[in-house]
Design an enzyme around this catalytic site. Sequence first.
Site, PDB file in Angstrom:
ATOM      1  N   TYR A 287     -21.765  40.414  34.289  1.00 55.54           N
ATOM      2  CA  TYR A 287     -20.959  41.251  33.397  1.00 55.54           C
ATOM      3  C   TYR A 287     -19.656  41.652  34.079  1.00 55.54           C
ATOM      4  O   TYR A 287     -19.652  42.197  35.181  1.00 55.54           O
ATOM      5  CB  TYR A 287     -21.765  42.484  33.020  1.00 55.54           C
ATOM      6  CG  TYR A 287     -21.133  43.325  31.943  1.00 55.54           C
ATOM      7  CD1 TYR A 287     -21.400  43.081  30.600  1.00 55.54           C
ATOM      8  CD2 TYR A 287     -20.291  44.377  32.268  1.00 55.54           C
ATOM      9  CE1 TYR A 287     -20.834  43.869  29.606  1.00 55.54           C
ATOM     10  CE2 TYR A 287     -19.730  45.164  31.281  1.00 55.54           C
ATOM     11  CZ  TYR A 287     -20.005  44.909  29.956  1.00 55.54           C
ATOM     12  OH  TYR A 287     -19.449  45.678  28.973  1.00 55.54           O
ATOM     13  N   TYR A 337     -14.413  39.513  25.090  1.00 56.93           N
ATOM     14  CA  TYR A 337     -15.218  40.674  25.440  1.00 56.93           C
ATOM     15  C   TYR A 337     -15.943  41.160  24.194  1.00 56.93           C
ATOM     16  O   TYR A 337     -15.371  41.787  23.318  1.00 56.93           O
ATOM     17  CB  TYR A 337     -14.366  41.804  26.024  1.00 56.93           C
ATOM     18  CG  TYR A 337     -15.210  42.982  26.450  1.00 56.93           C
ATOM     19  CD1 TYR A 337     -16.134  42.845  27.484  1.00 56.93           C
ATOM     20  CD2 TYR A 337     -15.113  44.202  25.813  1.00 56.93           C
ATOM     21  CE1 TYR A 337     -16.936  43.904  27.875  1.00 56.93           C
ATOM     22  CE2 TYR A 337     -15.911  45.272  26.196  1.00 56.93           C
ATOM     23  CZ  TYR A 337     -16.821  45.115  27.231  1.00 56.93           C
ATOM     24  OH  TYR A 337     -17.619  46.161  27.608  1.00 56.93           O
TER      25      TYR A 337
END
Length: 382
Positions: A287, A337
């Site tokens: 991440y 994102y």
Amino acid sequence: MAGLKDATAIVGIGQTRFAKHLPEDERTLACRAVLAALDDAGITPAEVDAVASFTMEETDEVELAKAVGFGDLTFFAKSPYGGGGSCATVAHLATAIAAGQASVGVAWRSRKRGSGPRPWTNTTAQLPTPAQWTRPFGLLRPADEIALLARRHMHEYGTTRDHLFNVALACRNRANQNPAAIMYDRPLTREMYMTSRWISEPLCLFDNCLETDGALACVVVSAERARDCRRTPVYIHAAAQGLPAQHHGMVNYWNDDPLTGPSWATARHLWKQADFTPDDVQVAQIYDAFTPLVPLSLEGYGFCGRGEGGAFTEGGALELGGRLPVNTGGGGLSEAYVHGFNLINEGVKQLRGTSTAQVPDASTCLVTAGEGVPTSALLLRT
């Protein structure tokens, strides 16, 4: 969690296109991603009996079930903490299916963050308790909070902006191979990085993720059912969530060691379940809402020692052919994102052998959700 090991598999993935602005609303995007994932698996919508999403998801299960045409739902769950919840959605489905509560599960995330509002701009809402100790003192955005952790890591361990650039460059290089990535045709150089504007020092423009409209989804079934699906199954070998004691959001104020974040608690549980170790992981989707999260996660998940996350990035370690190729679709920094869900789908692509930046013969993949908040992770294998 011993009963979860390899008991379920991801058999379908889907996504919309990614852009700064898409005309469709979030529900339409969610429906398109879910239908694409079901088609990829060769499963009809009427067979779906379980769903999992984020607490921040605007499209609820009732709307999605009606619009797509699901059957009777016998399991539905939501995962909190934004980017920390991505892998948890899949873990919840895997647990329900392994326990016999459902047979076909769909997880999804749909966002219009590129063209929509930023959560922290709502000044009329009462601040949650952690934010009452940060925002009045200037930590207004997630970038400000992660900047504080980054500066401390630099101070204690000698991490440099060159190390953060290594993260940004690896993600951008992979996006330059991925036609679906927003940054597909936009290479990054060290000069561009070092001369870009500050967002929250020491984080510059290229240390921050993209703001994206788009949606993704995946389909989870039992290992037995997976053998009859259209695509090669990718098995969920292990899954974990982690919320460490005395955690206080991204700044981690009340923890004795602010740099020991939720990834450490998650990793301890994850590796206890697994038949392999960090040394056996061939590719990782880590991440990356902000570049410092990658070295912090490398440490938390055991790929290097404490304080060595910055140095780990040296010598092309994160690139294809390196020690640990990461975020091979471009990640949140350069593909899109969408609260990290694209990392799950990219992990599946790697183990299917269909990634645009394929690691040869990849058979194991770690996927992580957001470090800095209560988080989750998956170990995937062929």
